[in-house]
Design an enzyme around this catalytic site. Structure first.
Site, mmCIF file in Angstrom:
data_model
loop_
_atom_site.group_PDB
_atom_site.id
_atom_site.type_symbol
_atom_site.label_atom_id
_atom_site.label_comp_id
_atom_site.label_asym_id
_atom_site.label_seq_id
_atom_site.Cartn_x
_atom_site.Cartn_y
_atom_site.Cartn_z
ATOM 1 C CG ASP A 116 -0.266 0.254 2.509
ATOM 2 O OD1 ASP A 116 0.889 -0.157 2.652
ATOM 3 O OD2 ASP A 116 -0.890 0.880 3.386
ATOM 4 C CD GLU A 117 4.644 2.211 2.954
ATOM 5 O OE1 GLU A 117 5.207 3.140 3.535
ATOM 6 O OE2 GLU A 117 4.971 1.017 3.096
HETATM 7 MG MG LIG Z 1 -0.841 2.360 4.852
#
Ligand SMILES: [Mg+2]
Length: 287
Positions: A116-117
């Site tokens: 998620d990055e």
């Molecule tokens: Mg996050």
């Protein structure tokens, strides 16, 4: 002079946000800049047996004291009305891939950093990106519009500073923070040693053995002493404490993951060795 601005874009409560965003019953009331419009929902391993671990929780769930890695039974004691859902990993990975694609559309120089990055970089000043804050907002808006997931963006003169400013972005109302090169040290140095991203136990050593309280204290330690104590990490710590990071954006980070330090001797040239090993440090820091 045109330089690169680096950014780190991080999804808020990613797994939980994927669940909330894909459920009809919550869709109508959710607002981008008000995360209290999300339900108190957690993603957890084994809801039936209450023995699972919390993998993700919405900010609303966290207001009752629930946190990641907590046992589900304990979380339910804190808030008996929690909505508990099983993880749908394949779905999260699909969303992850699509979000990384959106990042690449806005910023072609992009590197997936975790599920998620993603890091990105763009030249500034430049005609394509005249306003860095507006460019970051465009990405944030696209992610919200297409996935109904909130994201936080930190920007700075290098990847490590972007990671540090991202932590501040999480607490800013609009979720975007940009640290200009000339202000990085002044912003960084008053912060506590333990907030230095990526050091793990080395932060504790800096506190106990070097009596460092702030990042500024670490920056004041002579490089030789850091190298004597931490080896190759000494140089990295010295750089980071001074707001410097030499790691590059690696667009292929997920197709050719760095394996570890032992592999760096096999790399063909010195320059690549330096940037790769430093990327490798970034990665090993979260492994
Ligand atoms: Mg996050």
């Amino acid at each position: 002079m045109t330089k690169l601005i680096y950014g780190l874009c991080d999804m808020q409560s990613f797994y939980a946000s994927c669940e909330v965003a894909s459920r009809e019953e919550y869709a109508a009331r959710r607002k981008e800049f008000d995360d209290s419009t999300d339900p108190a929902l957690v993603v957890s391993g084994d809801p039936a047996r209450r023995s699972g671990i919390i993998l993700a929780a919405t900010p609303t769930a966290k207001t009752s004291g629930v946190s990641n890695a907590m046992r589900l039974g304990e979380a339910l004691q804190l808030n008996p009305r929690l909505i508990v859902v099983r993880p749908h990993m394949e779905f999260y990975l699909q969303v992850s891939v699509r979000i990384q694609e959106v990042m690449k559309q806005v910023f072609p120089l992009q590197e997936q950093f975790s599920v998620d990055e993603g890091f990105f970089a763009f030249p500034h000043p430049s005609k394509l990106f005249p306003d860095p804050m507006a460019a970051a907002r465009k990405l944030q808006q696209k992610i919200w519009d297409q996935f109904r997931i909130r994201s936080r963006i930190g920007m700075g003169p290098n990847k490590w500073v972007a990671k540090m400013s991202n932590a501040k972005a999480k607490k800013s109302p609009e979720g975007i923070v940009w640290w200009r090169e000339e202000e990085v040290q002044a912003l960084l140095h008053p912060m506590p040693v333990e907030s230095m991203w990526g050091l793990k136990k080395r932060a504790e050593t800096l506190k106990t053995e070097f009596k460092a309280v702030t990042i500024g204290d670490v920056a004041a330690i002579p490089l030789g002493r850091l190298k004597a104590r931490f080896g190759v990490w000494g140089e990295v710590i010295h750089r980071w404490a001074n707001g410097v990071d030499i790691s590059k954006i690696n667009p292929h980070s997920y197709s050719t993951p760095h394996k570890g330090f032992s592999h760096r001797t096999t790399l063909p040239n010195e320059r690549r060795l330096l940037s790769s090993s430093s990327n490798c440090l970034m990665r090993s820091a979260i492994a």
